[in-house]
Design a protein around this motif. Structure first.
Motif, PDB file in Angstrom:
ATOM      1  N   LEU A  24       4.206   5.648  -5.346  1.00 35.03           N
ATOM      2  CA  LEU A  24       3.966   6.050  -7.124  1.00 35.03           C
ATOM      3  C   LEU A  24       2.372   6.483  -8.004  1.00 35.03           C
ATOM      4  O   LEU A  24       2.600   6.587  -8.480  1.00 35.03           O
ATOM      5  N   GLY A  25       2.180   7.173  -7.049  1.00 35.60           N
ATOM      6  CA  GLY A  25       0.354   7.339  -6.823  1.00 35.60           C
ATOM      7  C   GLY A  25      -0.636   7.710  -6.952  1.00 35.60           C
ATOM      8  O   GLY A  25      -1.352   7.640  -7.668  1.00 35.60           O
ATOM      9  N   TYR A  26      -0.886   5.816  -6.979  1.00 32.47           N
ATOM     10  CA  TYR A  26      -1.620   4.860  -7.155  1.00 32.47           C
ATOM     11  C   TYR A  26      -3.204   5.297  -5.379  1.00 32.47           C
ATOM     12  O   TYR A  26      -2.331   5.105  -3.968  1.00 32.47           O
ATOM     13  N   GLN A  27      -3.955   5.914  -5.793  1.00 36.07           N
ATOM     14  CA  GLN A  27      -4.587   6.037  -4.759  1.00 36.07           C
ATOM     15  C   GLN A  27      -5.403   4.349  -3.748  1.00 36.07           C
ATOM     16  O   GLN A  27      -6.137   3.699  -4.484  1.00 36.07           O
ATOM     17  N   THR A  28      -4.290   3.556  -2.673  1.00 36.12           N
ATOM     18  CA  THR A  28      -5.604   2.129  -3.149  1.00 36.12           C
ATOM     19  C   THR A  28      -6.168   2.327  -1.736  1.00 36.12           C
ATOM     20  O   THR A  28      -7.315   2.064  -1.891  1.00 36.12           O
ATOM     21  N   SER A  78      -8.014   4.859   1.363  1.00 34.78           N
ATOM     22  CA  SER A  78      -8.609   5.689   1.753  1.00 34.78           C
ATOM     23  C   SER A  78      -7.584   6.076   3.520  1.00 34.78           C
ATOM     24  O   SER A  78      -7.409   5.027   4.014  1.00 34.78           O
ATOM     25  N   LEU A 123       2.132   1.600  -3.595  1.00 33.32           N
ATOM     26  CA  LEU A 123       1.793   2.256  -4.493  1.00 33.32           C
ATOM     27  C   LEU A 123       0.920   3.710  -4.649  1.00 33.32           C
ATOM     28  O   LEU A 123       0.951   4.531  -5.291  1.00 33.32           O
ATOM     29  N   ASN A 124       0.612   4.023  -2.965  1.00 29.64           N
ATOM     30  CA  ASN A 124       0.935   5.673  -2.501  1.00 29.64           C
ATOM     31  C   ASN A 124       2.043   6.320  -3.269  1.00 29.64           C
ATOM     32  O   ASN A 124       1.404   7.830  -4.299  1.00 29.64           O
ATOM     33  N   ASN A 168       0.592  -0.912   0.158  1.00 31.01           N
ATOM     34  CA  ASN A 168       0.196   0.073   0.340  1.00 31.01           C
ATOM     35  C   ASN A 168       0.903   1.289   0.043  1.00 31.01           C
ATOM     36  O   ASN A 168       0.190   1.953  -0.658  1.00 31.01           O
TER      37      ASN A 168
END
Length: 68
Positions: free
Chosen positions: A19-23, A25, A16-17, A13
């Motif tokens: 790298l700009g991905y919102q997995t 909240s 991924l955060n 998580n």
């Protein structure tokens, strides 16, 4: 094993955060942490105090031997 699995999910998580991905909240994470913390504090209070029948018996033995 469960803690290791949770650690893996947390690291994935976080990556991924980054790298700009919102997995997941932030609100959800904060809610989960609050619930887990609350459950842990209740459990720790239960285990570290003489509340259960077993704990009451242990406390009586300690008093009997003047260790408490």
């Amino acid at each position: 094993m469960r803690r290791f699995t949770i650690l893996i999910f947390a690291v994935v998580n976080a990556v991924l955060n980054l790298l700009g991905y919102q997995t997941i909240s932030e609100e959800f994470i904060n809610d989960v942490v609050a619930v887990i913390s609350g459950a842990y504090f209740i459990w720790a209070g239960w285990k570290n105090n003489y509340i259960s029948k077993k704990g009451i018996r242990q406390k009586e033995v300690l008093k009997k031997h003047k260790l408490h």
